[in-house]
Design an enzyme around this catalytic site. Structure first.
Site, PDB file in Angstrom:
ATOM      1  N   CYS A  53       0.844  -1.190   0.000  1.00  0.00           N
ATOM      2  CA  CYS A  53       0.000   0.000   0.000  1.00  0.00           C
ATOM      3  C   CYS A  53       0.885   1.247   0.000  1.00  0.00           C
ATOM      4  CB  CYS A  53      -0.907   0.003   1.230  1.00  0.00           C
ATOM      5  SG  CYS A  53      -1.795   1.564   1.429  1.00  0.00           S
ATOM      6  N   CYS A  90       0.108   3.153   3.644  1.00  0.00           N
ATOM      7  CA  CYS A  90       0.481   2.578   4.948  1.00  0.00           C
ATOM      8  C   CYS A  90       1.508   1.467   4.834  1.00  0.00           C
ATOM      9  CB  CYS A  90      -0.764   2.076   5.687  1.00  0.00           C
ATOM     10  SG  CYS A  90      -1.392   0.508   5.042  1.00  0.00           S
ATOM     11  N   CYS A 108      -6.271   1.123   6.829  1.00  0.00           N
ATOM     12  CA  CYS A 108      -5.147   1.919   6.331  1.00  0.00           C
ATOM     13  C   CYS A 108      -4.888   3.111   7.264  1.00  0.00           C
ATOM     14  CB  CYS A 108      -5.473   2.390   4.915  1.00  0.00           C
ATOM     15  SG  CYS A 108      -4.082   3.034   4.004  1.00  0.00           S
TER      16      CYS A 108
END
Lengths: 201, 295, 357
Positions: B253, B256, B284
């Protein structure tokens, strides 16, 4: 019908019905675990009915749910109040009932209740079984959906009940049960398998 | 005591008294509640129910909304997600609907919620006992794309005859080398009913197995509801030589840095530069709060 | 960092404001009144009431106004309102034989007892734009005898039935399910089928009915009788023990006479299809009657091969509130499922790419 026969029902018909339903949902989704209703959320006393039995009737029954009453519950007060508050038809024939209210004198014979059919197993009768207590009997172990490993229960039931249940369980057809005592309830859906502990309780 | 039963203090919205609590009338709620009890008793079986028109269009979550309306109480804390996100327009719209008609507290935090209504995702944060997931389902019948007739598919469920489904999956393998189903991937519930888990990506299927949370599924237009109780075996259909597997990303991601969550692909420019971010916005955000970040 | 569509809350509020603006149009033009819609767009009102399953001209007109003239949207509004209404009583069956007729025709006989009454119809208008309507306020108003009616008169199909030429439709007395309360299961009873068709989309039924005329489940229809007019609605409250009239509604009824059937044991007879709609709604009633008859194929041992004969296909897809909802839901974000598909198709393409190299 005398007006004094009629008792008030839920203090808050909307939210108390919702709370009773959620307790029932939790009970059926976690077979063998006792759920308690708070006294503030149960209906006033109705002669012959445990408060949990009364609450579940008020929460689940209406004009679409014919109810069968065991002789012990077939009293003027119960008939009058359930007819008035729920509007449920009271039927004398087990086969036509969607709900049935039983006491422990009836549990040796569960014949006649609709078990649903293979295409529509949901069209079965739900049993509300009122007991003096949810403890004190022989311990059995429950397995199946809703149970992480095993749940042990000691319901005060005769052997005959478990045999009857077994005889009328042909999954997906079968009997779903709520056991009720005082303000407590416990669920036993048809999906639960029962094992007796060796050597008894 | 867990967070679900002890929510953080929340501002409760004002309930619109022009409607019954949670919009539906009590008789409709009772009908749905009775259906839910049967659904829990027969895991994975589709219970027909007298679905009502809701003030949102069919296909936009009316089944999930009717279930939520039937179970919701004043003490609940509601979370609504669509595509994993709390702030997608339809999630906002449904959350507002219940804030207005039931005056219940709402949250974006998965652990705080007692009821989570969802479209297309299961949160990444593990669910807890006493939480209820409500799934919006467009087509509840897993066999529908193989056999359009309800009369026929109901018979197949009754007879526990799922041969056509296995044939279909095997044809996929023969044609593509893999089972070509990426979402709404069929599962078997407690070794009996084949069930559509709603259009969640198959990435989420393993979260259904032995989950401590109660899973309720509502299809409003098709007027069916079904359930998976907590701690119920839910297996994705597969073959010994082609076992079920979930998709994996080569990326983390970008916000994050998560390596194990379901990622949405973003196209950043006309050259097609890609970036990947968590589909679960709450998960997240919590990771970012904990000081994690992407590249 | 790009962030996917956020701020849903604000976007929704803005969309509502823009919609209100679009509905209102140019504010220098007088606002359309609900009563104007009710009085001057009665056929739109009839359709919304029929498919909305609620007889209330004012609310139907309001729905049309609120929906900015989108009738399917207006039907949806009325349905969503209807669903929360308490039910006090079920009416007795309306008696269309005693209808106060303002239009009645039969295509099967040159003249019928009670006569034919053309009434208000587009049928013989030349479809030429009438520019006098464009000159606002200058339309002279209705001419002639607009309120002509004929007295209640016998039904045309009843005359055929007397001679035994058409299948009798007997009331079995079986309880009638309510498809708005209980889910439709297949095979459905005829009562359930007719309920579903009465709520069904006019365009869908029209097209299916048309398909039977073109040979997809041909059943040789004749317009046995179409009647439009007022009928009284009666209820029998339990505490009274006798029926009382609670008002009158306008309905359109169509009975089609269809292909005869017969067998070694039964003499040939005509069959029929039935259509009923609120207000003046002939196209709907005729489409419904055609589809009702074609759905009776099984009853008459006809081969079921065409779409209009397939009960599940017709009943599962005739409701425009369901259909438009599910089609429009494609506008909702699907990026999670799409992402899953993208990943899958990339994976499926990999081996063939390698083989190609």
């Amino acid at each position: 019908m005398s007006a004094t026969l009629l008792q008030p029902a839920f203090a808050d018909p909307v939210l108390d019905a919702q709370r009773s339903f959620r307790a029932a949902l939790k009970a059926l989704a976690g077979p063998g675990v006792t759920q308690s209703l708070l006294s503030a959320q149960t209906p006033p006393h109705l002669e012959g009915l445990a408060s949990a039995s009364h609450a579940l009737c008020l929460a689940l029954l209406d004009i679409d749910t014919p109810l069968w009453l065991a002789p012990r519950f077939d009293t003027q007060a119960i008939r009058a109040n359930l007819t008035f508050h729920c509007g449920c038809p009271i039927v004398s024939d087990r086969q036509n009932a969607r709900f049935a209210l039983l006491d422990d004198s009836q549990l040796h014979d569960l014949s006649g209740f609709d078990l649903g059919n293979d295409r529509y197993p949901d069209q079965s009768c739900t049993l509300l079984i009122q007991l003096p207590s949810l403890q004190g009997g022989r311990q059995v172990a429950l397995r199946g959906p809703g149970i992480e490993t095993r749940n042990h229960v000691s319901l005060p039931l005769q052997e005959a009940f478990w045999e009857e249940r077994e005889a009328h369980n042909d999954f997906p057809r079968g009997i779903d049960v709520f056991f009720l005592a005082g303000s407590e309830l416990m669920g036993l859906p048809r999906s639960t398998q029962v094992a007796f502990k060796k050597g008894g309780a | 005591m867990n967070a679900a039963t002890q929510p953080r203090p929340q501002s409760r919205p004002q309930r619109d008294e022009a409607y019954n609590f949670a919009y539906l009338d009590e008789q409709t709620k009772r009908m749905i509640r009775r259906g839910l009890l049967k659904a829990v008793a027969i895991p994975g079986y589709q219970v027909p129910f007298g679905g009502r028109e809701m003030p949102l269009p069919y296909g936009w979550g009316t089944g999930g909304m009717q279930l939520t309306a039937a179970i919701l109480g004043a003490e609940d804390v509601l979370k609504v997600i669509d595509q994993g996100a709390d702030d997608t327009t339809n999630a906002v719209s449904i959350r507002r609907f219940f804030a207005r008609t039931a005056g219940v507290a709402t949250t974006e935090r998965t652990p705080e919620a007692t009821i989570i209504q969802t479209r297309h995702r299961i949160p990444e944060t593990p669910l807890q006992a006493d939480q209820i997931m409500v799934y919006q389902v467009p087509i509840p019948e897993p066999l529908r794309f193989i056999e359009p007739s309800e009369t026929e598919t109901r018979t197949m469920h009754a007879l526990n005859d799922y041969g056509v489904m296995h044939v279909k999956l095997y044809e996929d393998i023969a044609t593509f080398g893999h089972i070509a189903t990426a979402y709404a991937y069929p599962v078997t519930v407690d070794e009996r009913y084949v069930m559509d888990p709603s259009p969640i990506p198959k990435f989420d299927n393993p979260k259904l197995d032995m989950s401590p949370a109660l899973m309720l599924f509502g299809a409003g237009r098709e007027k069916r509801l079904y359930a998976v109780p907590p701690y119920t075996r839910v297996t994705s259909l597969d073959f010994e030589d082609h076992p079920f597997e979930v998709q994996k990303w080569e990326h983390n991601c970008a916000i994050c840095g998560s390596q194990d969550s379901f990622l949405d692909e973003l196209i950043l420019d006309d050259q097609g530069t890609q970036s990947f971010v968590c589909s679960d916005t709450d998960y997240c955000a919590q990771r970012v709060n904990e000081g994690r970040e992407g590249q | 960092m790009y962030v996917a569509v956020k701020g849903g809350e604000q976007a929704i509020d803005n969309a509502h404001k823009l919609l209100a603006k679009k509905r209102r149009g140019d504010t220098t033009v007088a606002e359309l009144g609900v009563e104007q819609i009710r009085q001057q767009l009665p056929l739109a009102v009839a359709r919304v009431m029929t498919e909305g399953s609620l007889y209330d001209e004012e609310l139907a007109a309001l729905a049309i106004k609120q929906a900015a003239g989108d009738l399917v949207e207006a039907i949806f509004l009325l349905r969503a309102y209807r669903t929360t209404l308490p039910r006090f009583s079920a009416s007795l069956p309306i008696d269309t034989s005693s209808m106060q007729l303002n239009r009645r025709l039969s295509a099967t006989f040159k003249d019928v007892p009670g006569g034919q009454l053309l009434g208000p119809t587009f049928d013989y208008t030349h479809r030429l734009l009438d520019f006098t309507l464009l000159a606002e306020g200058e339309y002279p108003g209705p001419q002639g005898k607009p309120d002509a009616t004929v007295e209640a008169c016998p039904r045309v199909l009843g005359l055929l039935a007397k001679e035994g030429l058409i299948k009798e439709e007997a009331d079995t007395g079986a309880p009638v399910a309510d498809i708005t309360r209980e889910p439709l299961e297949y095979p459905a009873s005829r009562a359930e089928r007719l309920q579903a068709l009465a709520r069904g989309d006019e365009g869908f039924l029209l097209a299916l009915g048309y398909s039977t005329q073109r040979g997809y489940g041909r059943n040789h229809p004749f317009a046995g009788e179409i009647r439009v007019g007022g009928v009284e609605v009666w209820i029998e409250p339990e505490e009274l023990g006798f029926p009382i009239a609670i008002g009158a509604i306008e309905v359109t009824e169509c009975e089609m006479v269809n292909q005869f059937v017969g067998s070694a044991t039964e003499l040939p007879q005509f069959t029929r299809g039935y259509g009923l709609a609120f207000g003046h709604a002939e196209r709907k009633a005729m489409g419904m009657a055609l589809v009702d008859r074609s759905l009776r194929a099984g009853e008459y041992a006809e081969e079921i091969i065409s779409p209009a004969q397939q009960e599940e296909f017709v009943l599962a897809h005739c409701d425009n509130v369901e259909a438009s909802g599910f089609v429009s839901h494609l506008k909702l974000p699907h990026y999670v499922d799409f992402q899953a598909e993208v990943e899958l198709i990339r994976k499926l393409r990999k081996p063939s790419k390698e083989q190609a190299q």
